[in-house]
Design a protein around this motif. Structure first.
Motif, PDB file in Angstrom:
ATOM      1  N   VAL A   1      13.194   5.368  -3.397  1.00 38.85           N
ATOM      2  CA  VAL A   1      12.103   5.889  -4.218  1.00 38.85           C
ATOM      3  C   VAL A   1      11.939   7.392  -3.977  1.00 38.85           C
ATOM      4  O   VAL A   1      11.774   8.165  -4.920  1.00 38.85           O
ATOM      5  CB  VAL A   1      10.787   5.123  -3.956  1.00 38.85           C
TER       6      VAL A   1
ATOM      7  N   ARG B   1       3.119   5.956  -7.000  1.00 42.28           N
ATOM      8  CA  ARG B   1       2.324   4.765  -6.659  1.00 42.28           C
ATOM      9  C   ARG B   1       3.168   3.757  -5.888  1.00 42.28           C
ATOM     10  O   ARG B   1       2.706   3.177  -4.907  1.00 42.28           O
ATOM     11  CB  ARG B   1       1.742   4.141  -7.941  1.00 42.28           C
ATOM     12  N   SER B   2       4.417   3.557  -6.311  1.00 43.13           N
ATOM     13  CA  SER B   2       5.277   2.623  -5.582  1.00 43.13           C
ATOM     14  C   SER B   2       5.537   3.132  -4.169  1.00 43.13           C
ATOM     15  O   SER B   2       5.573   2.341  -3.218  1.00 43.13           O
ATOM     16  CB  SER B   2       6.585   2.365  -6.332  1.00 43.13           C
ATOM     17  N   GLN B   3       5.664   4.444  -4.023  1.00 44.84           N
ATOM     18  CA  GLN B   3       5.860   5.025  -2.699  1.00 44.84           C
ATOM     19  C   GLN B   3       4.660   4.743  -1.798  1.00 44.84           C
ATOM     20  O   GLN B   3       4.816   4.358  -0.630  1.00 44.84           O
ATOM     21  CB  GLN B   3       6.102   6.529  -2.836  1.00 44.84           C
TER      22      GLN B   3
ATOM     23  N   GLU C   1       5.189  -1.779  -9.701  1.00 43.54           N
ATOM     24  CA  GLU C   1       5.243  -0.343  -9.987  1.00 43.54           C
ATOM     25  C   GLU C   1       6.681   0.117 -10.195  1.00 43.54           C
ATOM     26  O   GLU C   1       6.957   0.950 -11.056  1.00 43.54           O
ATOM     27  CB  GLU C   1       4.579   0.473  -8.876  1.00 43.54           C
ATOM     28  N   LEU C   2       7.609  -0.420  -9.405  1.00 40.56           N
ATOM     29  CA  LEU C   2       9.011  -0.051  -9.579  1.00 40.56           C
ATOM     30  C   LEU C   2       9.550  -0.543 -10.916  1.00 40.56           C
ATOM     31  O   LEU C   2      10.344   0.147 -11.558  1.00 40.56           O
ATOM     32  CB  LEU C   2       9.853  -0.585  -8.428  1.00 40.56           C
TER      33      LEU C   2
ATOM     34  N   ASP D   1       3.054  -5.675  -5.331  1.00 40.49           N
ATOM     35  CA  ASP D   1       2.483  -4.578  -6.113  1.00 40.49           C
ATOM     36  C   ASP D   1       3.494  -3.436  -6.253  1.00 40.49           C
ATOM     37  O   ASP D   1       3.612  -2.826  -7.319  1.00 40.49           O
ATOM     38  CB  ASP D   1       1.200  -4.061  -5.472  1.00 40.49           C
ATOM     39  N   ALA D   2       4.212  -3.143  -5.173  1.00 41.46           N
ATOM     40  CA  ALA D   2       5.235  -2.093  -5.220  1.00 41.46           C
ATOM     41  C   ALA D   2       6.335  -2.470  -6.205  1.00 41.46           C
ATOM     42  O   ALA D   2       6.814  -1.631  -6.969  1.00 41.46           O
ATOM     43  CB  ALA D   2       5.823  -1.849  -3.829  1.00 41.46           C
ATOM     44  N   GLN D   3       6.730  -3.734  -6.214  1.00 33.61           N
ATOM     45  CA  GLN D   3       7.765  -4.185  -7.148  1.00 33.61           C
ATOM     46  C   GLN D   3       7.303  -4.013  -8.593  1.00 33.61           C
ATOM     47  O   GLN D   3       8.065  -3.567  -9.442  1.00 33.61           O
ATOM     48  CB  GLN D   3       8.134  -5.651  -6.894  1.00 33.61           C
TER      49      GLN D   3
ATOM     50  N   HIS E   1       4.430   6.361 -11.634  1.00 33.58           N
ATOM     51  CA  HIS E   1       4.810   5.034 -11.130  1.00 33.58           C
ATOM     52  C   HIS E   1       5.586   5.134  -9.820  1.00 33.58           C
ATOM     53  O   HIS E   1       5.380   4.320  -8.902  1.00 33.58           O
ATOM     54  CB  HIS E   1       5.624   4.274 -12.171  1.00 33.58           C
TER      55      HIS E   1
ATOM     56  N   LEU F   1       4.745   1.056  -0.852  1.00 32.56           N
ATOM     57  CA  LEU F   1       5.801   0.781   0.124  1.00 32.56           C
ATOM     58  C   LEU F   1       5.412   1.292   1.501  1.00 32.56           C
ATOM     59  O   LEU F   1       5.694   0.631   2.510  1.00 32.56           O
ATOM     60  CB  LEU F   1       7.123   1.401  -0.329  1.00 32.56           C
TER      61      LEU F   1
END
Length: 137
Positions: A120, A24-26, A61-62, A57-59, A21, A29
């Motif tokens: 992250v 993916r968030s990285q 994943e975070l 989408d990043a939020q 996760h 971002l």
């Protein structure tokens, strides 16, 4: 000894899920940051829409990473109870909530994206280090 190995393996698996996760968030971002730079210099409504989608989408994943980190913290406590080592697992849960209250100030949003990327990256580094320590046990 079998119980310890089971707990250790569960902690390693929890670290792997958290890292998935976080990675993916990285990625998201980074993409949001690229769209944000374009938005500052030449963007319009479509660019802003795409950037906000990446941020959303990043939020997500975070949020998933945060849940996975809570599970990891519990698993690490199980390993600690077996007497293996002590670690401040709360550190993994400390990276700040995000994001993006003011969509009209693109430079401000870009600054927030950069800060989120930094946090992250730090979380990834900590979880990778923990996973490596667990793997060597």
């Amino acid at each position: 000894m079998a119980d310890f190995m089971t707990e250790r393996n569960e902690a390693i698996q929890a670290a792997n899920v958290a890292l998935e996760h976080l990675y993916r968030s990285q990625e998201l971002l980074n993409s949001a940051g690229n769209w944000g730079m374009f938005d500052i210099f030449a963007g319009g409504a479509l660019t802003s829409f795409i950037k906000r989608g990446k941020m959303s989408d990043a939020q997500a994943e975070l949020d998933a990473a945060r849940s996975a980190l809570r599970i990891l913290a519990r698993e690490v406590r199980d390993v600690e109870e077996a007497g293996a080592f002590q670690i401040a697992s709360g550190d993994f849960l400390s990276f700040a909530d995000m994001f993006f209250d003011n969509a009209f100030l693109d430079i401000y949003v870009q600054t927030q994206i950069s800060e989120a990327k930094r946090q992250v990256a730090g979380a990834i580094q900590q979880v990778e280090a923990l996973r490596d320590r667990l793997s060597r046990m």
